[in-house]
Motif scaffolding. Structure first.
Motif, PDB file in Angstrom:
ATOM      1  N   SER A   1       0.815  -1.223   0.000  1.00 13.31           N
ATOM      2  CA  SER A   1       0.000   0.000   0.000  1.00 13.31           C
ATOM      3  C   SER A   1       0.843   1.265   0.000  1.00 13.31           C
ATOM      4  O   SER A   1       0.330   2.336   0.238  1.00 13.31           O
ATOM      5  CB  SER A   1      -0.989   0.009   1.160  1.00 13.31           C
ATOM      6  OG  SER A   1      -0.478  -0.662   2.269  1.00 13.31           O
TER       7      SER A   1
ATOM      8  N   ASN B   1       2.227   2.879  -2.565  1.00 15.33           N
ATOM      9  CA  ASN B   1       1.836   3.790  -3.657  1.00 15.33           C
ATOM     10  C   ASN B   1       0.958   3.000  -4.623  1.00 15.33           C
ATOM     11  O   ASN B   1       1.326   2.746  -5.760  1.00 15.33           O
ATOM     12  CB  ASN B   1       3.097   4.321  -4.361  1.00 15.33           C
ATOM     13  CG  ASN B   1       2.771   5.355  -5.449  1.00 15.33           C
ATOM     14  OD1 ASN B   1       1.799   6.099  -5.342  1.00 15.33           O
ATOM     15  ND2 ASN B   1       3.570   5.395  -6.502  1.00 15.33           N
ATOM     16  N   ASN B   2      -0.198   2.604  -4.129  1.00 13.81           N
ATOM     17  CA  ASN B   2      -1.053   1.712  -4.904  1.00 13.81           C
ATOM     18  C   ASN B   2      -1.921   2.528  -5.861  1.00 13.81           C
ATOM     19  O   ASN B   2      -3.120   2.704  -5.659  1.00 13.81           O
ATOM     20  CB  ASN B   2      -1.897   0.844  -3.968  1.00 13.81           C
ATOM     21  CG  ASN B   2      -2.541  -0.322  -4.689  1.00 13.81           C
ATOM     22  OD1 ASN B   2      -2.369  -0.492  -5.902  1.00 13.81           O
ATOM     23  ND2 ASN B   2      -3.289  -1.122  -3.966  1.00 13.81           N
ATOM     24  N   VAL B   3      -1.285   3.023  -6.900  1.00 13.04           N
ATOM     25  CA  VAL B   3      -1.966   3.872  -7.886  1.00 13.04           C
ATOM     26  C   VAL B   3      -3.131   3.132  -8.535  1.00 13.04           C
ATOM     27  O   VAL B   3      -4.159   3.723  -8.845  1.00 13.04           O
ATOM     28  CB  VAL B   3      -0.959   4.350  -8.955  1.00 13.04           C
ATOM     29  CG1 VAL B   3      -1.653   5.139 -10.063  1.00 13.04           C
ATOM     30  CG2 VAL B   3       0.144   5.174  -8.310  1.00 13.04           C
ATOM     31  N   ASP B   4      -2.976   1.828  -8.713  1.00  8.18           N
ATOM     32  CA  ASP B   4      -4.006   1.048  -9.411  1.00  8.18           C
ATOM     33  C   ASP B   4      -5.306   0.949  -8.629  1.00  8.18           C
ATOM     34  O   ASP B   4      -6.371   0.712  -9.199  1.00  8.18           O
ATOM     35  CB  ASP B   4      -3.498  -0.380  -9.657  1.00  8.18           C
ATOM     36  CG  ASP B   4      -2.230  -0.391 -10.467  1.00  8.18           C
ATOM     37  OD1 ASP B   4      -1.212  -0.900  -9.960  1.00  8.18           O
ATOM     38  OD2 ASP B   4      -2.263   0.097 -11.605  1.00  8.18           O
TER      39      ASP B   4
ATOM     40  N   ASP C   1      -7.576   2.695  -7.355  1.00  7.02           N
ATOM     41  CA  ASP C   1      -8.802   3.403  -7.726  1.00  7.02           C
ATOM     42  C   ASP C   1      -9.199   3.178  -9.182  1.00  7.02           C
ATOM     43  O   ASP C   1     -10.165   3.779  -9.660  1.00  7.02           O
ATOM     44  CB  ASP C   1      -8.625   4.905  -7.485  1.00  7.02           C
ATOM     45  CG  ASP C   1      -8.422   5.209  -6.006  1.00  7.02           C
ATOM     46  OD1 ASP C   1      -7.748   6.201  -5.702  1.00  7.02           O
ATOM     47  OD2 ASP C   1      -8.916   4.430  -5.169  1.00  7.02           O
ATOM     48  N   HIS C   2      -8.444   2.328  -9.882  1.00  3.96           N
ATOM     49  CA  HIS C   2      -8.725   2.149 -11.316  1.00  3.96           C
ATOM     50  C   HIS C   2      -9.012   0.713 -11.695  1.00  3.96           C
ATOM     51  O   HIS C   2      -9.375   0.431 -12.820  1.00  3.96           O
ATOM     52  CB  HIS C   2      -7.530   2.673 -12.135  1.00  3.96           C
ATOM     53  CG  HIS C   2      -7.221   4.106 -11.835  1.00  3.96           C
ATOM     54  ND1 HIS C   2      -7.951   5.146 -12.367  1.00  3.96           N
ATOM     55  CD2 HIS C   2      -6.303   4.671 -11.017  1.00  3.96           C
ATOM     56  CE1 HIS C   2      -7.479   6.285 -11.895  1.00  3.96           C
ATOM     57  NE2 HIS C   2      -6.486   6.036 -11.076  1.00  3.96           N
TER      58      HIS C   2
END
Lengths: 129, 292
Positions: free
Chosen positions: B253, B255-258, B260-261
């Motif tokens: 967690s 930098n879990n950019v994914d 929200d996508h």
């Protein structure tokens, strides 16, 4: 002849090889029917888990800038391959071909990268995923 | 001449715009010559081994090691690997749970939730075992672990608290470490990478052996009376990693950019039983080659 931004190539190539190796299925986020090409300036690199990210500022015809995220592998995978620092700079010009996120956000799963006009990475269709 | 090797970049280092230089050499060779080669860090070719398994001071096989999947495990990520037609014996409730997972849940592991057992036994990712006389630790890629007490006298508790790895009890039967697990959570759980379901009735019995120095093997018995009409098994062998290979930190967690996508479900399941892109629309034509 110097080779630059190899880390970018490797990071992205690792990201696209085998969805079972990723922390999520790429195909659950990116659309294989939405091929795109972006062209812009490397503006940020995030060397983080679960994925590294390479952010590219892309100008449209009206002069507006949108930042696109290109997903790479996790640092624990990248460092395993014995990276060595060399030369690559924020501000380098990239062209990235790949598949866009399903939800319309500016994220992509990269398949080809050109650095300052030269092809430095290619993951052909049918390989990996 | 390109050189491999060099200092590891601290994971905490995030370059700013004013940062001097970044680059990484030599691996372009991998990228051009062998797209699959990059995955070799996480899987390994199978090897023949004539060395016996090491033993601990109390005489048991030592399961300790960094274990990597091989390409012989097909399809990886699929708990139905050993079933005819890759067909799971789902009950009607199980079918409904599968449909729910496919259409209404995001992969829990992609949200940094532990995959638990038996999912981790089907995963493509390596894991590490540390064996002690009274406890065995399984350490997983996502910086998760499970800790198994080894005690033949110990029984499951009356009403265990559900967890992702279950209440695990270990005991030796000869050279086999048996792990018996119950009390699993029933939400935010997939039983494998393909979104197959399990309920809180899941009961997993694993039989771990180290047939030789270079291999670890498991026979997994999966029983779940709510979602599966009969028990089924999942067998797998892993190979020992090279000296010096080990788990590294993986802060899911960070930098879990994914997050929200991600869309619901695992994405397409291909005819070979693995998840991933099935067909890809053609990319734009390559740029003309730049002359140096």
């Amino acid at each position: 002849m110097k080779l630059s931004l190899i880390f970018l190539a490797l990071g992205l190539s690792l990201a696209t090889v085998g969805s079972a190796l990723a922390h999520h299925s790429f195909a659950a986020e990116f659309d294989g029917n939405k091929p795109i090409r972006i062209q812009g300036t490397l503006s940020k690199i995030e060397w983080t888990n679960p994925h590294s990210w390479f952010w590219v500022d892309v100008k449209d015809d009206a002069g507006n800038t949108a930042t696109w995220g290109c997903e790479g592998a996790s640092p624990s995978v990248l460092t395993r391959k014995g990276f060595q620092k060399g030369e690559a700079k924020l501000g380098d010009q990239l062209v990235v071909d790949g598949y866009a996120a399903k939800d319309g956000s500016h994220l992509m799963n990269s398949r080809r990268i050109y650095l300052n006009g030269k092809l430095i990475f290619e993951q052909t269709e049918g390989d990996g995923q | 001449m390109l050189r491999l090797g060099g200092a590891r970049t601290p994971a905490s280092r995030v370059p700013t715009h004013g940062d001097a230089t970044w680059a990484f050499a030599a691996l372009l060779l991998f990228a051009f010559n062998s797209p699959g080669a990059l995955a070799q860090g996480l899987t390994a070719p199978d090897v023949k081994s004539s060395r016996p398994a090491p033993r601990t001071a109390d005489g048991h096989p030592d399961l300790s090691g960094y274990w990597k999947g091989t390409r012989d495990t097909k399809p990886v990520g699929n708990i139905a690997k050993d079933l005819p037609g890759l067909k799971l014996p789902l009950t009607p409730a199980g079918e409904a749970a599968l449909k729910h997972n496919l259409t209404a849940t995001i992969d829990p592991e992609s949200l940094c939730i532990p995959g638990g057992i038996p999912r981790h036994n089907a995963s493509a990712l390596p894991f590490e075992v540390l064996e002690g006389p009274k406890k065995v630790a399984f350490l997983y890629w996502y910086t998760y672990f499970r800790l198994i007490p080894v005690d033949a006298q110990r029984k499951h508790t009356e009403d265990p608290e559900p967890s992702f790895f279950g209440e695990e009890l270990g005991r030796w039967e000869g050279d086999t470490l048996v792990i018996d697990s119950i009390a699993f959570k029933d939400t935010q759980v997939w039983i494998d990478e393909n979104a197959n379901p399990h309920s809180d009735a899941l009961h997993v019995v694993e039989r771990w052996t180290r047939p030789d120095y270079d291999h670890i093997h498991v026979e997994t018995l999966i029983e779940d009376k709510k979602f599966y009409s009969k028990p089924f098994t999942y067998s797998r062998t892993w190979v020992l990693g090279k000296p010096g290979e080990e788990l590294r930190e993986y802060a899911c967690s960070e930098n879990n950019v994914d997050r929200d996508h991600l869309q619901f479900g695992p994405g397409p399941i291909r005819p070979d039983g693995t998840r991933g892109f099935d067909t890809l629309a053609p990319l734009p034509p390559p740029l003309p080659e730049k002359k140096e």
